[in-house]
Design a protein around this motif. Structure first.
Motif: not given
Length: 334
Positions: A230, A233, A237-238, A241-242, A251, A253, A262, A277-279
């Protein structure tokens, strides 16, 4: 020297500044190109980037140029060398630096954010973040090494395999970089979703993207992808992505949204699909990889750079008065 100085929120002045002094461990660089990105939009509007910028400050953290002079302790470059600069400078002493997570440094500083950067004819940087360029990488393309390195860090956080199907959400500059990088790392199918037909089609025709989705009138298939990046931001769109994640998917982010934003998701899906889910934050030690991607020809950024600006055009660009920009760089050397 001429410099574009951020003097306040949404306030720039072109000023004549003295040539900066260099410490024994620093390099003085004649700027060739400085890229302008979303972080600069935030800093211009008074929001923090990787760190807060306190005016007066010269922005510009995506920089290339030619070495003018070096300090007495510098051995990795010399005057005349063509270079690119990793803006991020780590303290080397905090818990995160000492546990091989320097991007999370408690005392992070950055060229063009906390110290003067490349929107000036000259700037300085510690030799440890100055990288000599291969002969076949142009100074213009080299202004994109910093954003490429940020994308490489995001990819490094994933477990990529050739069998995977990947989706990049976002047809901005970063999304288009990811579409090329994920292929360079061996994933056999990369698809791209965005909102501009021209950009989507260019990536399909030039860069090997297989399927494209214009989300203004097309839906992204749900549960279809092993890797989703993604790069926008936005909460919408987040959530997309999920929703696009297959069982066992990862995923990333990557897109930087508003600090107060949020998004909602079904937490049962994380459990049942065993999602990761990864930053991803900045670019720790990925500059060499980014340079190698350009040197090898596995990445081509030249078609993505749509505008060369002068210093006095930067404010108009950040104010949204210059339209149709894919990627803008400021040309300092003439």
């Amino acid at each position: 020297m001429k410099a574009l100085v951020l003097t306040g929120v949404k306030q720039f002045e072109i000023q004549d500044l003295p040539t900066p002094d260099i410490a024994p461990n620093e390099v003085l660089i004649n700027t060739a190109y400085a890229g302008v990105c979303g972080t600069d939009h935030d800093l211009y509007a008074g929001r923090p980037g990787s760190a807060a910028a306190v005016p007066p400050i010269v922005l510009g953290h995506e920089n290339s140029g030619v070495v003018e002079a070096v300090g007495s302790e510098v051995t990795n470059v010399r005057p005349g060398d063509r270079v690119a600069v990793d803006p991020n400078i780590y303290c080397g002493q905090c818990e995160f630096c000492l546990t091989q997570r320097p991007e999370l440094c408690d005392h992070l500083s950055a060229v063009g954010v906390t110290r003067d950067g490349g929107l000036a004819e000259q700037f300085t940087a510690p030799a440890t973040v100055v990288y000599k360029l291969p002969d076949n990488v142009s100074l213009k393309d080299a202004a994109a090494i910093e954003p490429i390195s940020c994308a490489v860090h995001g990819v490094d956080l994933l477990r990529l395999k050739p069998y995977q199907k990947a989706l990049v959400i976002g047809d901005g500059f970063m999304g288009q970089l990811f579409a090329q990088i994920v292929q360079a790392y061996g994933v056999h199918q990369v698809d791209l979703a965005g909102i501009f037909d021209e950009k989507l089609q260019r990536n399909q025709e030039l860069f090997g993207v297989r399927n494209i989705y214009n989300t203004t009138h097309e839906s992204i298939p749900e549960g279809a992808y092993d890797v989703i990046i993604e790069a926008v931001g936005l909460p919408s769109t987040q959530a997309q992505a999920v929703a696009a994640a297959n069982k066992g998917a990862q995923v990333l982010m990557f897109g930087v949204g508003p600090q107060e934003a949020h998004f909602e998701m079904n937490t049962y899906d994380i459990y049942k699909k065993q999602l990761t889910i990864q930053g991803s934050f900045i670019n720790p030690l990925t500059f060499k990889d980014a340079i190698s991607l350009l040197e090898s020809g596995k990445m081509n950024v030249d078609p993505l750079i749509s505008h060369e600006l002068e210093l006095d055009e930067v404010q108009d660009f950040l104010d949204g008065k210059i339209k149709g920009v894919s990627k803008a760089v400021v040309k300092l050397a003439h």
